[in-house]
Design a protein around this motif. Structure first.
Motif, PDB file in Angstrom:
ATOM      1  N   ALA A  22       0.821  -1.214   0.000  1.00 29.59           N
ATOM      2  CA  ALA A  22       0.000   0.000   0.000  1.00 29.59           C
ATOM      3  C   ALA A  22       0.848   1.254   0.000  1.00 29.59           C
ATOM      4  O   ALA A  22       0.347   2.337   0.232  1.00 29.59           O
ATOM      5  CB  ALA A  22      -0.925   0.004   1.211  1.00 29.59           C
ATOM      6  N   THR A  30      -3.118  -0.909  11.823  1.00 30.55           N
ATOM      7  CA  THR A  30      -3.761  -1.187  10.539  1.00 30.55           C
ATOM      8  C   THR A  30      -4.339  -2.595  10.521  1.00 30.55           C
ATOM      9  O   THR A  30      -3.694  -3.549  10.951  1.00 30.55           O
ATOM     10  CB  THR A  30      -2.745  -1.037   9.392  1.00 30.55           C
ATOM     11  OG1 THR A  30      -2.181   0.273   9.427  1.00 30.55           O
ATOM     12  CG2 THR A  30      -3.412  -1.252   8.051  1.00 30.55           C
ATOM     13  N   GLU A  58      -5.711  -4.950   7.506  1.00 30.93           N
ATOM     14  CA  GLU A  58      -5.733  -5.001   6.052  1.00 30.93           C
ATOM     15  C   GLU A  58      -6.544  -6.202   5.589  1.00 30.93           C
ATOM     16  O   GLU A  58      -6.338  -7.326   6.033  1.00 30.93           O
ATOM     17  CB  GLU A  58      -4.315  -5.075   5.499  1.00 30.93           C
ATOM     18  CG  GLU A  58      -4.259  -5.116   3.971  1.00 30.93           C
ATOM     19  CD  GLU A  58      -2.836  -5.095   3.464  1.00 30.93           C
ATOM     20  OE1 GLU A  58      -2.228  -4.014   3.485  1.00 30.93           O
ATOM     21  OE2 GLU A  58      -2.340  -6.162   3.071  1.00 30.93           O
ATOM     22  N   TYR A  59      -7.481  -5.932   4.671  1.00 33.48           N
ATOM     23  CA  TYR A  59      -8.331  -6.977   4.101  1.00 33.48           C
ATOM     24  C   TYR A  59      -7.913  -7.219   2.655  1.00 33.48           C
ATOM     25  O   TYR A  59      -7.849  -6.281   1.853  1.00 33.48           O
ATOM     26  CB  TYR A  59      -9.793  -6.562   4.139  1.00 33.48           C
ATOM     27  CG  TYR A  59     -10.340  -6.319   5.521  1.00 33.48           C
ATOM     28  CD1 TYR A  59     -10.925  -7.342   6.264  1.00 33.48           C
ATOM     29  CD2 TYR A  59     -10.295  -5.050   6.086  1.00 33.48           C
ATOM     30  CE1 TYR A  59     -11.440  -7.116   7.526  1.00 33.48           C
ATOM     31  CE2 TYR A  59     -10.805  -4.807   7.354  1.00 33.48           C
ATOM     32  CZ  TYR A  59     -11.373  -5.837   8.068  1.00 33.48           C
ATOM     33  OH  TYR A  59     -11.888  -5.607   9.325  1.00 33.48           O
ATOM     34  N   ASN A 115      -6.386  -4.416  -1.997  1.00 37.20           N
ATOM     35  CA  ASN A 115      -6.697  -4.581  -0.586  1.00 37.20           C
ATOM     36  C   ASN A 115      -7.302  -3.297  -0.032  1.00 37.20           C
ATOM     37  O   ASN A 115      -7.204  -2.226  -0.629  1.00 37.20           O
ATOM     38  CB  ASN A 115      -5.461  -4.999   0.235  1.00 37.20           C
ATOM     39  CG  ASN A 115      -4.338  -3.988   0.139  1.00 37.20           C
ATOM     40  OD1 ASN A 115      -4.495  -2.826   0.516  1.00 37.20           O
ATOM     41  ND2 ASN A 115      -3.186  -4.422  -0.355  1.00 37.20           N
ATOM     42  N   GLN A 123      -7.482  -1.163   3.643  1.00 37.29           N
ATOM     43  CA  GLN A 123      -6.881  -1.029   4.962  1.00 37.29           C
ATOM     44  C   GLN A 123      -7.734  -0.114   5.830  1.00 37.29           C
ATOM     45  O   GLN A 123      -8.152   0.960   5.407  1.00 37.29           O
ATOM     46  CB  GLN A 123      -5.471  -0.456   4.854  1.00 37.29           C
ATOM     47  CG  GLN A 123      -4.494  -1.352   4.120  1.00 37.29           C
ATOM     48  CD  GLN A 123      -3.143  -0.686   3.937  1.00 37.29           C
ATOM     49  OE1 GLN A 123      -3.075   0.509   3.660  1.00 37.29           O
ATOM     50  NE2 GLN A 123      -2.078  -1.450   4.089  1.00 37.29           N
ATOM     51  N   ILE A 153      -7.268   2.054   9.057  1.00 32.70           N
ATOM     52  CA  ILE A 153      -6.083   2.606   9.712  1.00 32.70           C
ATOM     53  C   ILE A 153      -6.494   3.543  10.845  1.00 32.70           C
ATOM     54  O   ILE A 153      -7.396   4.371  10.676  1.00 32.70           O
ATOM     55  CB  ILE A 153      -5.205   3.375   8.701  1.00 32.70           C
ATOM     56  CG1 ILE A 153      -4.783   2.449   7.555  1.00 32.70           C
ATOM     57  CG2 ILE A 153      -3.978   3.971   9.378  1.00 32.70           C
ATOM     58  CD1 ILE A 153      -4.076   3.171   6.422  1.00 32.70           C
ATOM     59  N   ASN A 202      -7.915   3.117   3.470  1.00 29.04           N
ATOM     60  CA  ASN A 202      -6.988   3.252   2.354  1.00 29.04           C
ATOM     61  C   ASN A 202      -7.277   2.132   1.367  1.00 29.04           C
ATOM     62  O   ASN A 202      -7.201   0.953   1.699  1.00 29.04           O
ATOM     63  CB  ASN A 202      -5.529   3.189   2.804  1.00 29.04           C
ATOM     64  CG  ASN A 202      -4.581   3.373   1.637  1.00 29.04           C
ATOM     65  OD1 ASN A 202      -4.671   4.347   0.899  1.00 29.04           O
ATOM     66  ND2 ASN A 202      -3.678   2.423   1.450  1.00 29.04           N
TER      67      ASN A 202
END
Length: 931
Positions: free
Chosen positions: A34, A128, A130-131, A198, A200, A202, A224
C-alpha cells in the motif's frame, strides 16, 4: 627490519584511509504493497566477500556505506516474503538514493499436492487492519461499498455511512492519498471493487505523527484503498440512467483515467431518488438507484430530496520528488420533509408536552476546492502544503403547528392538579451563506543522526456565516391571538491559528524522547441584530435589548515530553504535558476573562501476542471551548418559546479519554474478533440549567409556554462505550455467522430549576447475521437486532423512559441462466415505548430483476421497485438534559425505476489484457460470486 615493519603498518593504515574516502552513502526506503513505510525490516547487504546487517528505522528508512559498485540486499521481516534486490551503481563518489523497495506479504502454501499461493484474508498490524480484496468475492461491476459489506468488523448502513471496529470512517484514501478530499461514500460508491487489491482500516494520528512516529491523541478511523498494480494504467467507468413512476429519474456518471501515479476522476449525478453526490460534512453519498445491484437511495436520507452534483479529482507525480493531488466538488440539494415530534420536558413541579407537526423545504448548494503538494526535498527534508476553500449557501422555510400541554404536578403525590393548553403556529424563513478555508503546512527534517528529527505543523483557517431569519409566531388563546413577528440578522466569523512543534532525540537503540509545543488560538466574532416587525404595517423597529455584539478568544499553550519505546512484540509511548488556557471576551466595552490550567498525561501501548492478534490501549486529554450561545452576555430572546441566557464566565471543558482495542484473526479457521471499549470523563462539563417561566395574562390564562435555558460548569459527566464483532465462516467460507453488539452508557448531568439531575441513559444493541455466498448461485444475508434505550432520572418528579426496537432483515441476490439476477431486500422494524403520535412499525420490501447483455455482460437493464408496501418512515429518540424527543419523519416512498447501465474498462500492462472490454484476471466477463 623494525623500520620496514613500521612502514608496512603505516602504509596499510594509509591504504585503509584512502579506501574509506571512496565509500559512498546509500539510502533507501522499505514500503508495503500500500506504499506505507515498514519499520523494523532486517536487511543484509552482500558485496563480494563483504556483508553488513542493518534495520529499517521508524519511517522505513535505511542507510549504509559501501565501496562496491554492485551489491545485493536481502530484506526479511515477520509477515513479509524475504525479498532480494540487486543494485549496480554508476561511477562516482556522491551519495545514492535507491528506489523504494516494496515487500509483498507472506503467502501460505496449502496442501502438498496442489501448491497455491493464498494471501491472508486479514492482516493485523499495529495501527492497521488489512483486508485482501480477492478473499471477498463480489459480483462484477459492484462498487467498493459492496466489498466493504463482506469484511468482518465493517458495517455499511443504508445511507452509505461506513463504520469499522465500532468507529465511523471519516476519510478515504486511494493508494495512500486523499480521494475527493477523503469523501467516504464518493469513493466507496463509485470505485469498482474489481480494481481493488486490498482495503486497509487505519488508526490515523495525522500527517505529523506519521512522519515522526510519536502518536498521541485520539486517532481517526480512515480507509486506504489500494489499486491492483495491473489496474493502475488504464481507464474505467460507468454510466447509469433511469426513469420511473412518481416522476422519479436518475443519471449517474463515473469516469477514471489512471496512469500509474497520474489519476483523473470525474463524477456527475442528478436524481430525485434521495441519492447524494457529496457529503460536505466529512462523508459522501454519491450513488443512487441502480448502482451495483443495490438499493441506493432507499431508507437513507429523510424527506424527499433532489440532488445535482459534479466533481473532479486529480493526482500526479511531478518528477521523483513532487506529488500533487486535489479535487473540486459541487452539490445542490432541494429537500421537502414532513415531521411529527413529541417532546417531553421534565421539571420539579410540572411537565410540558410539546406536539409539533412541521413542513420543511430547503435548498442549498456547496462548492469545495482542495489541493495538496508533497515535496520530498531530499532524503532528509519533506514539505507538504495543503490549502482548501469552500462556499455554501442555504435557503430554508419551515412551518410548524404546535399543541402544547403544561401539567402542574403535586410533588407529594405525583398527580396532575392542573393542565393548561396552548396551540399555535410558527413560520420561519432562514437564509445563510458561509465561506470557509485555510492552509496547512507540514515540514519535517531528519538529522544525520539516526532517529533525530524536527517537524512543524502550522496553519490558519477561517469560517464565516451570514444569516437572515424571518420569524412569525402566533399562539391562539381564549381572548385573542398572541402575535410576534421579527427579523434577526446574525454574523459569525472564526479565525484559527495553530502551530505544533516536535523534536525527537534517540536515547537508545529503540527508545526516543520527544519534546513538543502546541499553540492554538481561536478568535470568534459574533453579532446579532434583532428587529421587531409590526404585523399590520410591516414597520421594522430595532431592538437594542435583544441585539448583541460579542467577541471572544480561546487560547491554549501545550508543552510536553513523550518517551517512546519500540520492541518487536510491543510499542509504547508515555508522556506528560502542561496546558494553560485563556478564554476572554469583549462585550460593549467590558472585558471578561477566564483562565484554567491542566496537567495532561498521555499514554499509548500496543502489544502483538502473535501474528494477527493485537491489543492497544490509548489515553488522551483534550480541551473543548464553549460556543457563542453558551457565552453570550446578552440574552437571546428571539425564540418566544425558548429564551437562552449565556454565561461569559464559563470555563472550557476538559475530557479524559481511554480507548482499548483488541483485534484477532485466525487464518486457518477464518474466525475474527474485533472489540473496543472507550471511557470518557469530562471535568467542567458545560450543561444546561432549564426552567419554565410561563406567561399568563391578567385573568390568569396561559398565553405562552416559555422555556428558559442557562449554562453552567459542573462535574460528574462520563460515558462508557463498548462494541464487538465476532465472525465465524464454515463450509469452505460459503456460510458465515456474525455476532455483533454494542453498549453505551451516558451519565448525563443537567439542572432542572436549579436542582441537579442525573440522567442515566443505557443503549444496548445485540445483533446476529447469517451470510450465504455460493458462487454464481446465491449471495444473501439474514439478520436480526434488538435495541434497548433506557433513561433513568435522579429527581423524583421525573419520568423514566424505556424504548425497545426489533429489526429483522433478509436481503440478497440470486443468479439464473448466467445473465439474470433477482435481488430482494426485506426489513421489519418493531418499535415499543415510543410516543403514540410518532409510533411506526414499517415493513419495507424492495426488489429488482436485472438482465445483463453485450459482450462480457458490460450492459444491463434493471427493473426495480422500492418500498412495495409504501411504509417507509423513520422514527428516532434523543435524550438530552430534561428532554426526551421522539420524532417521525417521512422518507421516500414506493416507486418503480427502470435503469440502463454500461461499464467500460481498459487496462494496459502485463496481466491486464487489451481491448476496451477486457478486464484481465478480474473481468466483467462472466457471472461471479454475488456481492
Amino acid at each position: 627490519m623494525k623500520i620496514y615493519v613500521l612502514l608496512f603498518v603505516l602504509s596499510l593504515f594509509g591504504l585503509r584511509n584512502a579506501l574509506a574516502q571512496t565509500e559512498r552513502e546509500i539510502t533507501g526506503t522499505v514500503v508495503d504493497s500500500a506504499n506505507i513505510t515498514v519499520p523494523g525490516i532486517n536487511i543484509k547487504m552482500l558485496a563480494g566477500p563483504d556483508s553488513a546487517y542493518i534495520t529499517s528505522d521508524l519511517n522505513g528508512k535505511f542507510k549504509f556505506a559501501t565501496r562496491a559498485q554492485s551489491f545485493k540486499l536481502i530484506f526479511s521481516g515477520m509477515g513479509y516474503i524475504t525479498t532480494t534486490r540487486e543494485f549496480k551503481l554508476q561511477a562516482g563518489t556522491g551519495p545514492v538514493s535507491l528506489e523504494k523497495v516494496t515487500l509483498p506479504y507472506l503467502v501460505n502454501m496449502l496442501t502438498t499436492v496442489h501448491i497455491n499461493a493464498v494471501k491472508n484474508p486479514v492482516t493485523i498490524k499495529e495501527d492497521t487492519v488489512e483486508y485482501n480484496a480477492q478473499s471477498y468475492k463480489v459480483r462484477e461491476g459492484s462498487p467498493v461499498e459492496d466489498l466493504l459489506k463482506k469484511l468482518p468488523g465493517v458495517n455499511v448502513d443504508k445511507a452509505g455511512n461506513v463504520e469499522a471496529h465500532g468507529k465511523p470512517i471519516t476519510k478515504v484514501r486511494v493508494n495512500g492519498k486523499d480521494y475527493f478530499r477523503g469523501d467516504v461514500q464518493t469513493a466507496t460508491q463509485n470505485l469498482p471493487a474489481d480494481v481493488v487489491e486490498n482495503i486497509q482500516v487505519i488508526d490515523d494520528y495525522g500527517d505529523q505523527a506519521n512522519r515522526t512516529g510519536i502518536k498521541t491523541g485520539e486517532p481517526q478511523k480512515i480507509l486506504n484503498i489500494t489499486i491492483q498494480k495491473g489496474k493502475r494504467k488504464g481507464a474505467f467507468g460507468q454510466v447509469t440512467t433511469g426513469a420511473g413512476s412518481e416522476g422519479r429519474y436518475m443519471v449517474r456518471l463515473s469516469a477514471n483515467a489512471f496512469q500509474e501515479e497520474r489519476q483523473i476522476s470525474v463524477l456527475g449525478n442528478i436524481n430525485n431518488t434521495n441519492s447524494n453526490g457529496f457529503n460536505f460534512g466529512g462523508g459522501g453519498n454519491f450513488g443512487g438507484g441502480g448502482r451495483g445491484g443495490g438499493f441506493g437511495g432507499f431508507a437513507a436520507p429523510t424527506g424527499i430530496v433532489t440532488n445535482r452534483s459534479a466533481g473532479f479529482n486529480y493526482r500526479d507525480q511531478l518528477g521523483k520528488k513532487v506529488t500533487v493531488y486535489g479535487s473540486y466538488s459541487f452539490a445542490n440539494r432541494d429537500r421537502d420533509a414532513n415531521s411529527t415530534s413529541e417532546q417531553t420536558e421534565l421539571y420539579k413541579d410540572s411537565r410540558i408536552l410539546r406536539n409539533n407537526q412541521g413542513i420543511n423545504g430547503s435548498s442549498n448548494f456547496d462548492h469545495r476546492l482542495d489541493f495538496n503538494l508533497e515535496y520530498d526535498i531530499d532524503t532528509l527534508n519533506y514539505l507538504k502544503i495543503s490549502p482548501d476553500f469552500s462556499y455554501s449557501g442555504n435557503d430554508n422555510i419551515n412551518s410548524t403547528n404546535f399543541f402544547n400541554i403544561i401539567s402542574t404536578i403535586d410533588t407529594l403525590t405525583d398527580k396532575v392538579i392542573r393542565a393548561d393548553t396552548i396551540a399555535g403556529k410558527q413560520f420561519t424563513h432562514n437564509r445563510s451563506s458561509a465561506p470557509s478555508g485555510g492552509i496547512n503546512v507540514l515540514y519535517n527534517h531528519k538529522f544525520r543522526k539516526k532517529g533525530r528529527t524536527f517537524s512543524i505543523n502550522t496553519g490558519f483557517s477561517f469560517n464565516r456565516n451570514e444569516n437572515i431569519l424571518d420569524d412569525q409566531y402566533a399562539a391562539a388563546r381564549a381572548n385573542g391571538d398572541s402575535l410576534l413577528y421579527q427579523q434577526v440578522n446574525s454574523h459569525t466569523a472564526t479565525q484559527r491559528t495553530y502551530a505544533n512543534f516536535s523534536y525527537i532525540e534517540p536515547v537508545g537503540k529503540a527508545t526516543y524522547l520527544e519534546a513538543g509545543y502546541n499553540f492554538n488560538r481561536n478568535n470568534n466574532e459574533n453579532d446579532r441584530l434583532n428587529y421587531r416587525i409590526d404585523p399590520e404595517t410591516d414597520r421594522e423597529t430595532y431592538m437594542d435589548s435583544l441585539s448583541t455584539d460579542y467577541s471572544f478568544q480561546f487560547i491554549t499553550h501545550r508543552i510536553g515530553l513523550n518517551f517512546r519505546g519500540v520492541n518487536p512484540k510491543f510499542n509504547y509511548t508515555i508522556g506528560f504535558a502542561a496546558q494553560p488556557t485563556l478564554l476572554k471576551g469583549q462585550f460593549r466595552g467590558y472585558q471578561l476573562s477566564t483562565t484554567t490550567f491542566n496537567w495532561i498525561p498521555s499514554a499509548r501501548f500496543t502489544y502483538t501476542f502473535k501474528r494477527n492478534q493485537t491489543l492497544s490501549i490509548n489515553y488522551n486529554g483534550s480541551n473543548n471551548q464553549p460556543g457563542f450561545a453558551q457565552l453570550q452576555p446578552q440574552p437571546d430572546l428571539s425564540n418566544p418559546q425558548n429564551k437562552i441566557y449565556g454565561n461569559p464566565n464559563l470555563k472550557p471543558e476538559f475530557t479524559n479519554s481511554i480507548n482499548i482495542n483488541y483485534n484477532q484473526f485466525d487464518m486457518k479457521s477464518g474466525t475474527s474478533l474485533f472489540a473496543n471499549v472507550a471511557v470518557n470523563q469530562t471535568s467542567d462539563k458545560i450543561v444546561s440549567n432549564t426552567t419554565n417561566n410561563n406567561l399568563l395574562d391578567s385573568a390568569g390564562n396561559l398565553v405562552r409556554i416559555v422555556r428558559e435555558t442557562r449554562y453552567i460548569n459542573t462535574n460528574g459527566f462520563y460515558t462508557v462505550n463498548g462494541n464487538y464483532s465476532f465472525s465465524k465462516p464454515f463450509a469452505e467460507r460459503k456460510f458465515t455467522v456474525t455476532l455483533h453488539g454494542n453498549a453505551n452508557y451516558n451519565n448525563n448531568v443537567s439542572f432542572i430549576q436549579n436542582e441537579r439531575n442525573i440522567s442515566q441513559n443505557w443503549i444496548l444493541t445485540q445483533g446476529v447475521k447469517f451470510q450465504t455466498d455460493i458462487d454464481s448461485i446465491i449471495d444473501s444475508e439474514i439478520s436480526a437486532s434488538y435495541t434497548i434505550n433506557n433513561t433513568y432520572y435522579s429527581l423524583p418528579s421525573t419520568i423514566d423512559a424505556d424504548a425497545r426496537t426489533w429489526v429483522l432483515g433478509f436481503n440478497g441476490r440470486n443468479y439464473f441462466f448466467k445473465r439474470w439476477i433477482l435481488g430482494y431486500n426485506f426489513s421489519q422494524t418493531i418499535n415499543n415505548g415510543f410516543s403514540s403520535t410518532v409510533r411506526a412499525n414499517p415493513t419495507l420490501i424492495s426488489s429488482y430483476v436485472e438482465y445483463q447483455f453485450m459482450k462480457r455482460n458490460i450492459a444491463s437493464l434493471k427493473l426495480q421497485v422500492f418500498d412495495l408496501l409504501n411504509q417507509n418512515t423513520g422514527v428516532t429518540r434523543t435524550v438530552s438534559g430534561n428532554q426526551i424527543v421522539d420524532t417521525r419523519i417521512n422518507r421516500l416512498g414506493r416507486y418503480f425505476l427502470l435503469t440502463f447501465s454500461l461499464r467500460l474498462q481498459k487496462f494496459a500492462g502485463k496481466g491486464a489484457g487489451n481491448g476496451m472490454f477486457n478486464q484481465g484476471s478480474r473481468g466483467f466477463g462472466r457471472p461471479r460470486r454475488g456481492g
